[in-house]
Design a protein around this motif. Structure first.
Motif, PDB file in Angstrom:
ATOM      1  N   GLY A 191       0.805  -1.214   0.000  1.00  0.00           N
ATOM      2  CA  GLY A 191       0.000   0.000   0.000  1.00  0.00           C
ATOM      3  C   GLY A 191       0.837   1.262   0.000  1.00  0.00           C
ATOM      4  N   SER A 192       1.948   1.261   0.726  1.00  0.00           N
ATOM      5  CA  SER A 192       2.831   2.418   0.779  1.00  0.00           C
ATOM      6  C   SER A 192       3.457   2.693  -0.585  1.00  0.00           C
ATOM      7  CB  SER A 192       3.923   2.197   1.826  1.00  0.00           C
ATOM      8  OG  SER A 192       4.800   3.298   1.888  1.00  0.00           O
ATOM      9  N   ALA A 193       3.932   1.648  -1.238  1.00  0.00           N
ATOM     10  CA  ALA A 193       4.554   1.806  -2.553  1.00  0.00           C
ATOM     11  C   ALA A 193       3.562   2.354  -3.571  1.00  0.00           C
ATOM     12  CB  ALA A 193       5.119   0.469  -3.027  1.00  0.00           C
ATOM     13  N   LEU A 194       2.346   1.858  -3.552  1.00  0.00           N
ATOM     14  CA  LEU A 194       1.343   2.299  -4.523  1.00  0.00           C
ATOM     15  C   LEU A 194       0.793   3.679  -4.185  1.00  0.00           C
ATOM     16  CD1 LEU A 194      -0.432  -1.116  -5.080  1.00  0.00           C
ATOM     17  CD2 LEU A 194       1.175   0.045  -6.587  1.00  0.00           C
ATOM     18  N   SER A 195       0.837   4.050  -2.909  1.00  0.00           N
ATOM     19  CA  SER A 195       0.427   5.390  -2.512  1.00  0.00           C
ATOM     20  C   SER A 195       1.355   6.439  -3.111  1.00  0.00           C
ATOM     21  CB  SER A 195       0.420   5.515  -0.985  1.00  0.00           C
ATOM     22  OG  SER A 195       0.128   6.827  -0.569  1.00  0.00           O
ATOM     23  N   ALA A 196       2.622   6.062  -3.304  1.00  0.00           N
ATOM     24  CA  ALA A 196       3.606   7.002  -3.855  1.00  0.00           C
ATOM     25  C   ALA A 196       3.410   7.248  -5.340  1.00  0.00           C
ATOM     26  CB  ALA A 196       5.016   6.476  -3.599  1.00  0.00           C
ATOM     27  N   THR A 197       2.578   6.450  -5.985  1.00  0.00           N
ATOM     28  CA  THR A 197       2.401   6.587  -7.434  1.00  0.00           C
ATOM     29  C   THR A 197       1.331   7.597  -7.826  1.00  0.00           C
ATOM     30  OG1 THR A 197       0.734   4.814  -7.580  1.00  0.00           O
ATOM     31  CG2 THR A 197       3.059   4.162  -7.720  1.00  0.00           C
ATOM     32  N   THR A 198       0.549   8.078  -6.855  1.00  0.00           N
ATOM     33  CA  THR A 198      -0.570   8.952  -7.195  1.00  0.00           C
ATOM     34  C   THR A 198      -0.828   9.998  -6.117  1.00  0.00           C
ATOM     35  OG1 THR A 198      -2.958   8.970  -7.675  1.00  0.00           O
ATOM     36  CG2 THR A 198      -2.163   7.297  -6.158  1.00  0.00           C
ATOM     37  N   LYS A 199      -1.517  11.065  -6.500  1.00  0.00           N
ATOM     38  CA  LYS A 199      -1.932  12.099  -5.552  1.00  0.00           C
ATOM     39  C   LYS A 199      -3.304  11.803  -4.956  1.00  0.00           C
ATOM     40  CE  LYS A 199       0.464  15.851  -8.015  1.00  0.00           C
ATOM     41  NZ  LYS A 199       0.294  17.172  -8.684  1.00  0.00           N
ATOM     42  N   ASN A 200      -4.000  10.851  -5.550  1.00  0.00           N
ATOM     43  CA  ASN A 200      -5.378  10.555  -5.158  1.00  0.00           C
ATOM     44  C   ASN A 200      -5.406   9.357  -4.207  1.00  0.00           C
ATOM     45  OD1 ASN A 200      -8.127   9.553  -5.169  1.00  0.00           O
ATOM     46  ND2 ASN A 200      -8.476  10.902  -6.921  1.00  0.00           N
ATOM     47  N   GLN A 201      -5.893   9.573  -2.987  1.00  0.00           N
ATOM     48  CA  GLN A 201      -5.917   8.491  -2.003  1.00  0.00           C
ATOM     49  C   GLN A 201      -6.850   7.356  -2.408  1.00  0.00           C
ATOM     50  OE1 GLN A 201      -6.054   9.469   2.201  1.00  0.00           O
ATOM     51  NE2 GLN A 201      -5.565  11.606   1.763  1.00  0.00           N
TER      52      GLN A 201
END
Length: 245
Positions: free
Chosen positions: A150-160
């Protein structure tokens, strides 16, 4: 280490800056209670154990852990603090690990609050507490693996919301890869080695052993390897965003 602790404290405190953390904890505890004592038919089985408690956890974590992780980087990028964070005289690895450990600590706190369920089972009977303890260790390892993804994929976008959906999708693939229907799908055309490899990627297989009290180096190493890989991906993604922006 000092830099990592600084980021950790900042991130962990941010969870409790809004009511969201408290709502999450209440939902988590209520769901665990329902799964253990009602859906798991604890009283009907007349057996003092936490089998139902652990059986439903992989599916509960599938949604709750991405919900914890989705804000780690997406919120930084949306609020504009992402660039400021990267200008701090702190190694990138310390930032990634510090934010990740804060999420793990929050998940561990939620898991700790389920202790009354464990106490209740001991009050009603005589469970094998060694098996339950091992199950808790496996549960935390599995939650940590979800959070790393989840942390890695959170870094790919501005949208939660996008971060949440991406994390749930990837975690779902890790979860179901060992199910019979998936294994049968591959066994029909793929070599046995590939089929076995796909099955071994499943969180369910490795967590199942730990919740049964079977402590295997292979299962523990699997979760550690998944966590390390996705933290590395997290760092690569963040560094790429910094170079691009």
């Amino acid at each position: 280490m000092k830099a990592t602790l600084t980021i950790f404290r900042r991130e962990f405190a941010s969870y409790f800056a809004t009511p969201v953390a408290y709502v999450f904890l209440v939902i988590f505890l209520v769901m665990q209670g329902l799964f253990t004592f009602y859906l798991g038919q604890f009283y009907a089985r007349e057996q003092a154990d936490l089998v139902a408690f652990f059986t439903y956890q992989p599916w509960l974590y599938l949604f709750l852990m991405p919900a914890i992780a989705m804000r780690l980087w997406a919120e930084e990028r949306k609020s504009g603090t992402f660039e400021l964070l990267l200008t701090l005289p702190i190694p990138m690895g310390s930032i990634v690990v510090g934010k990740y450990l804060a999420a793990v600590a929050f998940a561990a706190l939620a898991l700790l609050f389920t202790a009354p369920i464990w106490i209740t089972v001991n009050w009603l009977g005589s469970p094998d507490n060694g098996v339950i303890f091992t199950g808790y260790i496996g549960s935390l390892l599995m939650a940590s693996a979800y959070l790393a993804i989840g942390s890695a994929l959170s870094a790919t976008t501005k949208n939660q919301v996008v971060a949440f959906i991406l994390a749930v999708t990837v975690c779902f693939l890790f979860l179901v890869s060992g199910l019979p229907m998936v294994v049968d799908l591959f066994s029909g055309w793929a070599p046995e080695g590939i089929t076995l490899a796909v099955a071994n990627f499943s969180f369910l297989i490795h967590f199942d052993n730990l919740q049964k009290g079977v402590v295997s180096f292979a299962d523990v190493f699997y979760f550690i390897a998944v966590i390390a890989f996705w933290l590395w991906v997290n760092r690569v993604v963040v560094e790429s965003k910094r170079e691009a922006g």
